[in-house]
Scaffold this motif. Structure first.
Motif, PDB file in Angstrom:
ATOM      1  N   UNK A 178       5.764  -4.435   9.162  1.00 22.12           N
ATOM      2  CA  UNK A 178       5.584  -3.322   8.235  1.00 22.12           C
ATOM      3  C   UNK A 178       6.959  -2.801   7.794  1.00 22.12           C
ATOM      4  N   UNK A 179       7.108  -2.561   6.503  1.00 21.82           N
ATOM      5  CA  UNK A 179       8.352  -2.046   5.940  1.00 21.82           C
ATOM      6  C   UNK A 179       8.025  -0.778   5.161  1.00 21.82           C
ATOM      7  N   UNK A 180       8.769   0.281   5.424  1.00 21.51           N
ATOM      8  CA  UNK A 180       8.584   1.560   4.748  1.00 21.51           C
ATOM      9  C   UNK A 180       9.793   1.790   3.847  1.00 21.51           C
ATOM     10  N   UNK A 181       9.557   2.263   2.630  1.00 23.46           N
ATOM     11  CA  UNK A 181      10.657   2.640   1.749  1.00 23.46           C
ATOM     12  C   UNK A 181      10.377   4.021   1.183  1.00 23.46           C
ATOM     13  N   UNK A 222       0.859  -1.173   0.000  1.00 24.89           N
ATOM     14  CA  UNK A 222       0.000   0.000   0.000  1.00 24.89           C
ATOM     15  C   UNK A 222       0.898   1.225   0.000  1.00 24.89           C
ATOM     16  N   UNK A 223       0.865   1.973  -1.088  1.00 24.71           N
ATOM     17  CA  UNK A 223       1.735   3.133  -1.201  1.00 24.71           C
ATOM     18  C   UNK A 223       3.184   2.700  -1.128  1.00 24.71           C
ATOM     19  N   UNK A 276      13.459   0.724   5.234  1.00 19.81           N
ATOM     20  CA  UNK A 276      14.356   0.034   4.299  1.00 19.81           C
ATOM     21  C   UNK A 276      15.345   0.993   3.644  1.00 19.81           C
ATOM     22  N   UNK A 277      16.604   0.565   3.604  1.00 12.37           N
ATOM     23  CA  UNK A 277      17.610   1.272   2.823  1.00 12.37           C
ATOM     24  C   UNK A 277      17.938   0.487   1.550  1.00 12.37           C
ATOM     25  N   UNK A 278      17.677  -0.824   1.574  1.00 17.44           N
ATOM     26  CA  UNK A 278      17.930  -1.680   0.400  1.00 17.44           C
ATOM     27  C   UNK A 278      16.932  -2.833   0.429  1.00 17.44           C
ATOM     28  N   UNK A 309      16.788   0.043   9.069  1.00 18.37           N
ATOM     29  CA  UNK A 309      16.835   0.343  10.494  1.00 18.37           C
ATOM     30  C   UNK A 309      15.450   0.175  11.096  1.00 18.37           C
ATOM     31  N   UNK A 310      15.418  -0.363  12.305  1.00 23.82           N
ATOM     32  CA  UNK A 310      14.152  -0.535  13.021  1.00 23.82           C
ATOM     33  C   UNK A 310      13.760   0.792  13.640  1.00 23.82           C
ATOM     34  N   UNK A 311      12.478   1.095  13.530  1.00 21.58           N
ATOM     35  CA  UNK A 311      11.946   2.303  14.136  1.00 21.58           C
ATOM     36  C   UNK A 311      10.570   1.960  14.686  1.00 21.58           C
TER      37      UNK A 311
END
Length: 165
Positions: free
Chosen positions: A104-107, A68-69, A154-156, A146-148
């Protein structure tokens, strides 16, 4: 029942091959089909290079459950170490994934995307450039970041594809 057993066996084989390619099986052979180490391999068709941590163990490995997004929900694979030191990744089969963590993973636009294609049980591997558009539900991915709070930034993100011939 035979179809279920066959699907589980195939899934176990694919997960084992992917596990070997991600975590390696020793220090006697470079698993990437190149003379350079993975952190200096130039992505095909690009001036970008994977992050220095791409050779390290990913912070999260799993399958995309939802998109999603610029947020993914990833079903985390469980990694178990056997008595002989080998590692096995366990992921849910078709259907019930209730016993697995959903992360959940944000990029964002600075996230590096790549595709690792593994051929012939890991004999040859190829890393190519990718974009967020290459992601799809069900893809096996490795993520560094990095966990937040309860999310992974995500960086990669590396999409892992296994070609069985």
């Amino acid at each position: 029942m035979k179809k279920y057993v066959k699907n589980r066996l195939l899934l176990t084989c694919v997960v084992s091959v992917v596990s070997l390619s991600i975590f390696g099986c020793g220090h006697d052979k470079d698993p990437v089909d190149t003379k350079k180490s993975p952190d200096t391999v130039q992505l095909q068709g690009s001036e970008k290079t994977p992050e220095k941590n791409a050779e390290k163990t990913p912070d999260l490995t799993g399958s995309i459950k939802e998109m999603q997004g610029k947020q993914l929900t990833v079903i985390e694979n469980v990694t178990e170490t056997s008595e002989d030191g080998g590692e096995t990744m366990i992921s849910p089969g078709d259907g019930d994934d209730s016993e697995f963590n959903k992360i959940p993973v944000i990029y964002d636009e600075s996230t590096l995307f790549s595709i690792q294609t593994i051929y012939n049980g890991g004999d040859k591997q190829e890393v190519t450039e990718a974009t967020a558009d290459d992601l799809s539900v069900g893809d096996l991915i490795a993520i560094w970041g990095t966990s937040q709070e309860d999310k992974l930034i995500a960086t990669h993100i590396r999409i892992i594809k296994v070609v069985i011939s």
